[in-house]
Scaffold this active site. Sequence first.
Site, PDB file in Angstrom:
ATOM      1  N   PHE A 100       0.707  -1.246  -0.098  1.00 12.22           N
ATOM      2  CA  PHE A 100      -0.258   0.103  -0.041  1.00 12.22           C
ATOM      3  C   PHE A 100       0.803   1.077  -0.055  1.00 12.22           C
ATOM      4  O   PHE A 100       2.057   1.411   0.726  1.00 12.22           O
ATOM      5  CB  PHE A 100      -0.973   0.030   1.244  1.00 12.22           C
ATOM      6  CG  PHE A 100      -1.981  -0.969   0.960  1.00 12.22           C
ATOM      7  CD1 PHE A 100      -1.722  -2.248   1.275  1.00 12.22           C
ATOM      8  CD2 PHE A 100      -3.394  -0.586   0.785  1.00 12.22           C
ATOM      9  CE1 PHE A 100      -2.742  -3.372   1.208  1.00 12.22           C
ATOM     10  CE2 PHE A 100      -4.138  -1.684   0.658  1.00 12.22           C
ATOM     11  CZ  PHE A 100      -3.959  -2.942   0.766  1.00 12.22           C
ATOM     12  N   ALA A 101       0.698   2.147  -1.035  1.00 10.74           N
ATOM     13  CA  ALA A 101       1.341   3.454  -1.058  1.00 10.74           C
ATOM     14  C   ALA A 101       0.637   4.500  -1.238  1.00 10.74           C
ATOM     15  O   ALA A 101       0.020   5.064  -2.266  1.00 10.74           O
ATOM     16  CB  ALA A 101       2.287   3.316  -2.132  1.00 10.74           C
ATOM     17  N   VAL A 102      -0.086   4.898  -0.065  1.00 10.03           N
ATOM     18  CA  VAL A 102      -1.281   6.047  -0.140  1.00 10.03           C
ATOM     19  C   VAL A 102      -0.689   7.332   0.430  1.00 10.03           C
ATOM     20  O   VAL A 102      -0.009   7.278   1.274  1.00 10.03           O
ATOM     21  CB  VAL A 102      -2.600   5.376   0.973  1.00 10.03           C
ATOM     22  CG1 VAL A 102      -3.657   6.463   0.722  1.00 10.03           C
ATOM     23  CG2 VAL A 102      -3.127   4.157   0.272  1.00 10.03           C
ATOM     24  N   ASP A 109       7.001   1.252   3.442  1.00  7.89           N
ATOM     25  CA  ASP A 109       8.605   2.029   3.671  1.00  7.89           C
ATOM     26  C   ASP A 109       9.341   1.259   4.252  1.00  7.89           C
ATOM     27  O   ASP A 109      10.022   1.221   5.327  1.00  7.89           O
ATOM     28  CB  ASP A 109       7.760   2.863   4.925  1.00  7.89           C
ATOM     29  CG  ASP A 109       7.220   2.061   6.131  1.00  7.89           C
ATOM     30  OD1 ASP A 109       6.407   1.343   5.804  1.00  7.89           O
ATOM     31  OD2 ASP A 109       7.693   2.385   7.158  1.00  7.89           O
ATOM     32  N   TYR A 118      10.597  -6.381  19.991  1.00  7.82           N
ATOM     33  CA  TYR A 118      10.156  -6.975  21.131  1.00  7.82           C
ATOM     34  C   TYR A 118      10.646  -8.438  21.515  1.00  7.82           C
ATOM     35  O   TYR A 118      10.208  -9.128  22.672  1.00  7.82           O
ATOM     36  CB  TYR A 118       8.576  -6.997  21.309  1.00  7.82           C
ATOM     37  CG  TYR A 118       8.052  -5.709  20.944  1.00  7.82           C
ATOM     38  CD1 TYR A 118       7.990  -4.743  22.077  1.00  7.82           C
ATOM     39  CD2 TYR A 118       7.625  -5.222  19.841  1.00  7.82           C
ATOM     40  CE1 TYR A 118       7.277  -3.420  21.989  1.00  7.82           C
ATOM     41  CE2 TYR A 118       7.268  -3.878  19.464  1.00  7.82           C
ATOM     42  CZ  TYR A 118       7.001  -3.230  20.540  1.00  7.82           C
ATOM     43  OH  TYR A 118       6.685  -1.686  20.377  1.00  7.82           O
ATOM     44  N   GLU A 137      -2.437  -4.495  13.281  1.00 15.20           N
ATOM     45  CA  GLU A 137      -1.176  -5.156  13.830  1.00 15.20           C
ATOM     46  C   GLU A 137      -1.702  -6.132  15.256  1.00 15.20           C
ATOM     47  O   GLU A 137      -1.257  -7.009  15.474  1.00 15.20           O
ATOM     48  CB  GLU A 137      -0.044  -4.380  14.049  1.00 15.20           C
ATOM     49  CG  GLU A 137       1.109  -5.362  14.607  1.00 15.20           C
ATOM     50  CD  GLU A 137       2.392  -4.270  14.749  1.00 15.20           C
ATOM     51  OE1 GLU A 137       3.053  -4.198  13.632  1.00 15.20           O
ATOM     52  OE2 GLU A 137       2.640  -3.847  15.938  1.00 15.20           O
TER      53      GLU A 137
HETATM   54  C1  UD2 Z   1       3.572  -0.568  12.302  1.00 17.72           C
HETATM   55  C2  UD2 Z   1       3.616  -1.740  11.477  1.00 17.72           C
HETATM   56  C3  UD2 Z   1       2.532  -1.452  10.405  1.00 17.72           C
HETATM   57  C4  UD2 Z   1       1.100  -1.482  11.198  1.00 17.72           C
HETATM   58  C5  UD2 Z   1       1.074  -0.124  12.017  1.00 17.72           C
HETATM   59  C6  UD2 Z   1       0.062  -0.180  12.806  1.00 17.72           C
HETATM   60  C7  UD2 Z   1       5.676  -2.945  10.991  1.00 17.72           C
HETATM   61  C8  UD2 Z   1       7.102  -2.788  10.507  1.00 17.72           C
HETATM   62  N1  UD2 Z   1       4.941  -1.835  10.823  1.00 17.72           N
HETATM   63  O1  UD2 Z   1       4.511   0.551  11.531  1.00 17.72           O
HETATM   64  O2  UD2 Z   1       2.479  -2.631   9.416  1.00 17.72           O
HETATM   65  O3  UD2 Z   1       0.934  -2.591  11.604  1.00 17.72           O
HETATM   66  O4  UD2 Z   1       2.543  -0.442  13.027  1.00 17.72           O
HETATM   67  O5  UD2 Z   1      -1.140   0.704  12.217  1.00 17.72           O
HETATM   68  O6  UD2 Z   1       5.441  -3.938  11.626  1.00 17.72           O
HETATM   69  N2  UD2 Z   1       0.422   3.464   4.986  1.00 17.72           N
HETATM   70  C9  UD2 Z   1       0.134   4.308   3.632  1.00 17.72           C
HETATM   71  N3  UD2 Z   1      -0.148   5.749   3.919  1.00 17.72           N
HETATM   72  C10 UD2 Z   1      -0.122   6.175   5.084  1.00 17.72           C
HETATM   73  C11 UD2 Z   1      -0.089   5.443   6.194  1.00 17.72           C
HETATM   74  C12 UD2 Z   1       0.335   4.133   5.975  1.00 17.72           C
HETATM   75  O7  UD2 Z   1       0.175   3.959   2.676  1.00 17.72           O
HETATM   76  O8  UD2 Z   1      -0.399   7.561   4.863  1.00 17.72           O
HETATM   77  C13 UD2 Z   1       0.456   2.191   4.773  1.00 17.72           C
HETATM   78  C14 UD2 Z   1       2.046   1.686   4.194  1.00 17.72           C
HETATM   79  O9  UD2 Z   1       2.086   0.746   3.222  1.00 17.72           O
HETATM   80  C15 UD2 Z   1       3.065   1.749   5.366  1.00 17.72           C
HETATM   81  C16 UD2 Z   1       1.676   0.996   6.288  1.00 17.72           C
HETATM   82  O10 UD2 Z   1       0.535   1.571   5.729  1.00 17.72           O
HETATM   83  O11 UD2 Z   1       3.948   0.789   5.367  1.00 17.72           O
HETATM   84  C17 UD2 Z   1       1.936   0.878   7.641  1.00 17.72           C
HETATM   85  O12 UD2 Z   1       1.782   2.262   8.014  1.00 17.72           O
HETATM   86  P1  UD2 Z   1       3.091   2.740   8.873  1.00 17.72           P
HETATM   87  O13 UD2 Z   1       4.390   2.408   8.193  1.00 17.72           O
HETATM   88  O14 UD2 Z   1       3.062   4.293   8.907  1.00 17.72           O
HETATM   89  O15 UD2 Z   1       3.149   2.100  10.324  1.00 17.72           O
HETATM   90  P2  UD2 Z   1       4.076   1.957  11.532  1.00 17.72           P
HETATM   91  O16 UD2 Z   1       5.796   2.384  11.124  1.00 17.72           O
HETATM   92  O17 UD2 Z   1       3.592   2.688  12.802  1.00 17.72           O
END
Ligand code: UD2
Length: 311
Positions: free
Chosen positions: A78-80, A170, A193, A260
């Site tokens: 997903f790349a939103v 990402d 963890y 998650e």
């Molecule tokens: C963690 C998890 C993520 C998700 C999140 C809880 C890992 C490494 N990452 O990362 O999978 O479970 O916690 O919600 O386990 N995205 C978009 N546009 C946005 C926001 C998100 O495309 O504006 C998509 C994108 O593919 C991204 C994914 O959603 O890689 C997860 O979002 P994140 O990377 O911001 O979440 P993060 O870093 O808190």
Amino acid sequence: MLYIVLVVVPIQINMLCHRSLAVNAHLKYSQPSIVKGRTDVVAVTPWLAPIVWEGTFNPVLLDSIYKPKKISIAVTVFAVGKYIMFLKNFLETAEQHFFVGFNVHVYVFTDRPKEVPEVKMADGRQLTVRSVPSSKRWQEISARRMELIQKLIDEQLRKNSDYIFCLDVDSKFHDRWGTESLGGLVAVIHPGYYLDNRSKFPYERRSASKAYVADGEGDFYYCGGAFGGILEEVYLLASTCRFNFEEDAKNGIEAAWQEESHLNRYMWINKPSKVLSPEYLWQDFKARNPEVKTIRFSGVIKNYADIRPNV
Ligand code: UD2
């Protein structure tokens, strides 16, 4: 008059994939041992699922087992919004390390289809863009992935794929991620963890939530950013997490770590048949621990305030 009705039963390709592990009789590889191997890590769960670490498998042997099966692997990413900026690196490094030499079909979900980069893909590999609406809340983008994965399997994948992996955009690949990761239901241990007592895991702790895991329960803390398996297992996971997420929403609850948290509850009840070590999703800001001999895939350093639609 007697009518004869012919019913054609489709052969489940993915079931055939699991039936036998035949190897080319002429393949030469080093002798396996049951007494020598890695001693610094645990390579099997208490429910006897392999935990995949560098040095616990032979990639040449594994590839030679899966190659004749002509398997197809679907990937969702997903790349939103601004997360489109991560896609190029993700796709380019996937070409170098992710199931090289196998059929791979990447499904990119984005609200910015025109910004999807052109990346040269090897034979047998392809990319499809699926448009999704943008959102004002990152939590919603992250959480809605389960619904869209469920739909993709229903509408498309049963026709052309055996396995699916659902990955965070990402991130990038640094080393092999291949056939050693295949299994029925595949989970990745979260790098943050795995040395902790489970009382410290950030499970959803409110009993009113469908993602609830009580104190003293749970096995590992798994990543929301990488999971997979055969289509039907991932379909069950995605539909259950989606249902539970929506039930929570009706009650005004959003689980601590969105999907998650739901995935962690699901993987505790439905034990994964293969567990991938944190080599399969490290975090670039973390120093590498000695037991981590290679990093295959990792989350890049990002400034949340710059890239998320809300804070
Ligand atoms: C963690 C998890 C993520 C998700 C999140 C809880 C890992 C490494 N990452 O990362 O999978 O479970 O916690 O919600 O386990 N995205 C978009 N546009 C946005 C926001 C998100 O495309 O504006 C998509 C994108 O593919 C991204 C994914 O959603 O890689 C997860 O979002 P994140 O990377 O911001 O979440 P993060 O870093 O808190």
